[in-house]
Design an enzyme around this catalytic site. Structure first.
Site: not given
Ligand SMILES: *Cc1c(COP(=O)(O)O)cnc(C)c1O
Length: 353
Positions: A36, A131
């Site tokens: 990413k 998260r």
């Protein structure tokens, strides 16, 4: 060559990936290579696959589409929970995705049914970093609901630590993940093929000889690209920390006072300058600014200090000697600087070997 430019040494990235693949194989752990930070670069992904990475992981479906378009062979995993609005793209391009929400999984199921495909999912579990993740006490319920959905296979479970709050992967939370995998298999007629323990922050735990039990996969990005573990950003022995460099061109080189003069207010970015007086210095300006990079994430070469940055300029103090206009200065980017530079259309990307 044009500047600014981001240069990737594919041999070094291949070496880093191969070294981690080999070391983790001894612990029964395979590597999902995370692309990413490179916008799903097919060059980087290809180097990772050649090094023995089995699966490619990216947080954005657009990057996975890019890698698909390059006909890479690995299976592709969407790391960020899919947006419901992208469910059909996700089942079309990704082989598996990480999930935490039943309504998203329902949308994936419908999209997979429509596309006459099976879609695999990894259920992410919250282990304290706050998260993404299903709370552990509701995991069995979620599995139960998912098992009723057509065209969705549960490939495994996973966790992600040390991202939002810096919670450290250790034998306690990793044992909890293994226990949860056992609990799912004890309650349902299901074998979890993948237990994905975490990211580059898990390397210390994985390589220090602790029992890895059910954890058989790690998703690694930064450690492959930058050669560092991510809990303390220490270099990992035997890995290259200089596989990626960012180079910019000098557009002004002058002797100037170190202290500004005039009435001092805010700068272009709302900071206050407040530099002490160190007399005259050699100041260079590079044609690279906040539109190209996160200036706080740059490690300058020895004898060079970063004084400040605006949208398009990076001001340097040259402790030894100034560089002439037209020459270049190279930096090592950290993860944040890499992300900014990679996603800036103003920065050229070059993949050398
Ligand atoms: C970004 C990401 C990773 C890779 O993290 P690194 O620190 O680069 O190894 C792994 N898993 C998830 C879910 C991610 O979002």
């Amino acid at each position: 060559m044009t500047a600014p430019r981001l240069e990737f040494d594919l041999n070094k990235i291949h070496h880093n990936a191969r070294t981690l693949v080999n070391r983790l194989a001894l612990r029964g752990i395979s590597v999902t290579g995370v692309t990413k930070a490179t916008m799903g670069s097919p060059e980087i992904a290809g180097a990772m696959l050649q090094a023995g990475v089995r699966t490619l992981g990216d947080s954005r479906i657009k990057n996975i589409e890019t890698m698909r378009g390059a006909s890479l062979t690995g299976s592709m995993m969407l790391l960020r929970s899919p947006m419901i609005s992208q469910a059909s793209q996700v089942v079309r391009h990704a082989d598996l995705s990480c999930n935490t929400e039943i309504n998203v999984i329902k949308a994936l199921s419908l999209a997979a049914l429509e596309a006459q495909k099976k879609h695999e999912i990894v259920l992410m579990v919250e282990l304290g970093d706050l998260r993404e993740g299903i709370m552990p006490d509701t995991l069995l319920n979620t599995v139960d609901e998912v098992l009723r959905l057509p065209n969705i296979n549960i490939k495994g479970i996973g966790a992600n630590l040390a991202c939002r709050c810096g919670v450290t992967p250790d034998s306690r939370n990793m044992a909890e993940l293994s226990d949860l995998a056992d609990a799912i298999e004890a309650s349902f007629d299901l074998t979890l093929e993948m237990v994905s323990g975490g990211n580059s922050a898990n390397l210390q735990w994985a390589l220090n000889g602790a029992e890895t039990r059910r954890v058989n996969d790690l998703r690694l990005g930064e450690s492959i690209l930058l050669g560092r573990e991510t809990l303390h950003r220490q270099p990992i022995s035997g890995l290259h920390t200089d596989a990626i460099k960012l180079t910019a061109e000098v557009i002004e080189s002058k002797i100037k006072p170190s202290k500004p003069w005039g009435k001092i207010a805010q700068t272009a970015f709302g900071e206050t300058g407040g530099l002490g007086d160190r007399g005259l210095i050699t100041q260079n300006i590079l044609a690279m600014g906040r539109q190209d990079v996160d200036p706080d994430g740059l490690q300058p070469p020895p004898g060079v200090k970063i004084l400040g940055a605006s949208s398009d300029h990076l001001m340097l103090e040259m402790m030894r000697r100034g560089h002439p206009v037209g020459s270049e200065v190279s930096f090592q980017p950290n993860y944040s600087a890499l992300l900014y530079a990679m996603t800036s259309p103003f920065v050229m990307k070059s993949y050398g070997i």
